[in-house]
Design an enzyme around this catalytic site. Sequence first.
Site, PDB file in Angstrom:
ATOM      1  N   ASP A  37       0.924  -1.032  -0.045  1.00 32.36           N
ATOM      2  CA  ASP A  37      -0.061   0.191   0.069  1.00 32.36           C
ATOM      3  C   ASP A  37       1.008   1.450   0.155  1.00 32.36           C
ATOM      4  O   ASP A  37       2.006   1.322   0.321  1.00 32.36           O
ATOM      5  CB  ASP A  37      -0.714   0.018   1.209  1.00 32.36           C
ATOM      6  CG  ASP A  37      -2.061   1.022   1.185  1.00 32.36           C
ATOM      7  OD1 ASP A  37      -2.396   1.472  -0.023  1.00 32.36           O
ATOM      8  OD2 ASP A  37      -2.700   1.112   2.199  1.00 32.36           O
ATOM      9  N   ASN A  39       1.486   3.563  -2.758  1.00 34.38           N
ATOM     10  CA  ASN A  39       2.104   3.898  -4.269  1.00 34.38           C
ATOM     11  C   ASN A  39       1.326   5.394  -4.604  1.00 34.38           C
ATOM     12  O   ASN A  39       2.317   6.246  -5.005  1.00 34.38           O
ATOM     13  CB  ASN A  39       1.502   3.019  -5.317  1.00 34.38           C
ATOM     14  CG  ASN A  39       1.976   1.661  -5.269  1.00 34.38           C
ATOM     15  OD1 ASN A  39       2.983   1.378  -4.275  1.00 34.38           O
ATOM     16  ND2 ASN A  39       1.428   0.865  -6.144  1.00 34.38           N
ATOM     17  N   ASN A  85     -10.250  -2.799  -6.243  1.00 32.53           N
ATOM     18  CA  ASN A  85      -9.451  -1.830  -6.958  1.00 32.53           C
ATOM     19  C   ASN A  85      -9.992  -1.807  -8.401  1.00 32.53           C
ATOM     20  O   ASN A  85     -10.236  -0.890  -9.017  1.00 32.53           O
ATOM     21  CB  ASN A  85      -8.175  -2.204  -7.034  1.00 32.53           C
ATOM     22  CG  ASN A  85      -7.078  -2.211  -6.017  1.00 32.53           C
ATOM     23  OD1 ASN A  85      -6.004  -2.904  -5.671  1.00 32.53           O
ATOM     24  ND2 ASN A  85      -7.536  -1.297  -5.117  1.00 32.53           N
ATOM     25  N   ARG A 206       1.812  -5.253   6.026  1.00 33.13           N
ATOM     26  CA  ARG A 206       1.349  -4.054   5.170  1.00 33.13           C
ATOM     27  C   ARG A 206       2.123  -2.888   5.581  1.00 33.13           C
ATOM     28  O   ARG A 206       2.355  -2.396   6.505  1.00 33.13           O
ATOM     29  CB  ARG A 206      -0.160  -3.815   5.960  1.00 33.13           C
ATOM     30  CG  ARG A 206      -0.956  -2.693   5.354  1.00 33.13           C
ATOM     31  CD  ARG A 206      -2.326  -2.637   5.737  1.00 33.13           C
ATOM     32  NE  ARG A 206      -2.873  -1.756   4.720  1.00 33.13           N
ATOM     33  CZ  ARG A 206      -4.201  -1.830   4.312  1.00 33.13           C
ATOM     34  NH1 ARG A 206      -4.989  -2.787   4.636  1.00 33.13           N
ATOM     35  NH2 ARG A 206      -4.568  -0.979   3.438  1.00 33.13           N
ATOM     36  N   SER A 214      -7.934  -5.362   4.641  1.00 32.98           N
ATOM     37  CA  SER A 214      -8.632  -4.960   3.480  1.00 32.98           C
ATOM     38  C   SER A 214      -8.951  -6.375   2.482  1.00 32.98           C
ATOM     39  O   SER A 214      -8.644  -6.381   1.309  1.00 32.98           O
ATOM     40  CB  SER A 214      -7.374  -4.100   2.644  1.00 32.98           C
ATOM     41  OG  SER A 214      -7.330  -2.990   3.054  1.00 32.98           O
TER      42      SER A 214
HETATM   43  C1  FPP Z   1      -1.665   0.331  -3.347  1.00 36.27           C
HETATM   44  O1  FPP Z   1      -1.281   1.916  -3.624  1.00 36.27           O
HETATM   45  C2  FPP Z   1      -1.260  -0.549  -4.190  1.00 36.27           C
HETATM   46  C3  FPP Z   1      -2.100  -1.051  -5.228  1.00 36.27           C
HETATM   47  C4  FPP Z   1      -3.312  -0.354  -5.782  1.00 36.27           C
HETATM   48  C5  FPP Z   1      -1.691  -2.339  -5.762  1.00 36.27           C
HETATM   49  C6  FPP Z   1      -0.420  -2.697  -6.000  1.00 36.27           C
HETATM   50  C7  FPP Z   1       0.561  -2.564  -7.104  1.00 36.27           C
HETATM   51  C8  FPP Z   1       1.695  -2.310  -7.446  1.00 36.27           C
HETATM   52  C9  FPP Z   1       2.706  -2.375  -6.323  1.00 36.27           C
HETATM   53  C10 FPP Z   1       2.222  -1.967  -8.675  1.00 36.27           C
HETATM   54  C11 FPP Z   1       2.001  -3.256  -9.769  1.00 36.27           C
HETATM   55  C12 FPP Z   1       2.203  -4.395  -9.390  1.00 36.27           C
HETATM   56  C13 FPP Z   1       2.625  -5.682 -10.240  1.00 36.27           C
HETATM   57  C14 FPP Z   1       2.764  -6.923  -9.776  1.00 36.27           C
HETATM   58  C15 FPP Z   1       3.213  -5.205 -11.273  1.00 36.27           C
HETATM   59  P1  FPP Z   1      -2.524   2.714  -3.491  1.00 36.27           P
HETATM   60  O2  FPP Z   1      -2.769   3.378  -4.965  1.00 36.27           O
HETATM   61  O3  FPP Z   1      -3.588   2.168  -2.932  1.00 36.27           O
HETATM   62  O4  FPP Z   1      -1.772   3.933  -2.723  1.00 36.27           O
HETATM   63  P2  FPP Z   1      -2.422   5.010  -1.791  1.00 36.27           P
HETATM   64  O5  FPP Z   1      -3.132   4.376  -0.809  1.00 36.27           O
HETATM   65  O6  FPP Z   1      -1.191   5.818  -1.073  1.00 36.27           O
HETATM   66  O7  FPP Z   1      -3.207   5.673  -2.665  1.00 36.27           O
END
Ligand code: FPP
Length: 277
Positions: A37, A39, A85, A206, A214
């Site tokens: 989590d 990104n 998602n 996490r 989640s």
């Molecule tokens: C959460 O970040 C992460 C995801 C939506 C899924 C994880 C995806 C990756 C690590 C990238 C792709 C993976 C592969 C295997 C190619 P968020 O967007 O929810 O972060 P935030 O809560 O800070 O907005």
Amino acid sequence: MHSTGTLRIQDLTAEERAVYATLKPERLPEHVAIIMDGNGRWAGQRSLKRFLGHQQGAKTVQQVTETAARIGLPWLTLYAFSLENNLRRPKSEVSFLMRLLKSYLENNVQRMLDNNVRLKYIGRTHELPDEVQEKMRWAEQATARNTGTTLTLALNYGGRSELVDAFRGLAVEMKQKHINPDHITEEDIHRHLYTAHMPDPDLLIRTSGEMRLSNYLLWQVAYTEIFVTERLWPDFRGLHLLEAIADFQLRERRYGGLGEGSGAVDEEAERAKIAAV
Ligand code: FPP
């Protein structure tokens, strides 16, 4: 059973080796699951678009997988894309994540082979775009004979929908075999989960500080130790995986029992003495 892959401790970074040296090799987890989590927040903190956070997150996936492979971790299961998602994020972000997954597989299968990593998936993957499914099958087949870490990507995954799918499968089996519902066991449910072939996670990590499951591996985490770090996924490294394992090794797992050092054995001896008087 522990990993059939070879340990490659010499390939760890110096920092990783220092943490690894503090670990008890006989108490390494067999299965680590991760909720990746943060990104979006990582990108936001740098005034970048969210997709750049996901792109960096994909690089982290590979780095962490390679550390897992070097220490001979048998099972690593990453929450890469949830059902929620898929349903609740803007179409543009979902389609970016799908393209990222495809290019991640294209660009990393060779590194999976170099690291003896076997790729698998869990989730309602049949609902993903056809070209993504094709790439997934290709990567799975290409790595199927590897004997080191199994990297399982949870894609279009939800814990409750996994249970629905398991109960559907079990209901069909019960009907065919005329099984009485009173005879259903936990093992029967386990056999119908996506994860039937793997042990339950010992450790769930996490990132980015949220204290939630989640909808991840709901059945499987019944006795899993949970480690939450404030670190955002794109900043997570193999070193932090090792630190989480070090923390895990300090925990006492009791599985609903009393555990060591509870005094239970002494009490038992005391009771026996009293009974003998
Ligand atoms: C959460 O970040 C992460 C995801 C939506 C899924 C994880 C995806 C990756 C690590 C990238 C792709 C993976 C592969 C295997 C190619 P968020 O967007 O929810 O972060 P935030 O809560 O800070 O907005």
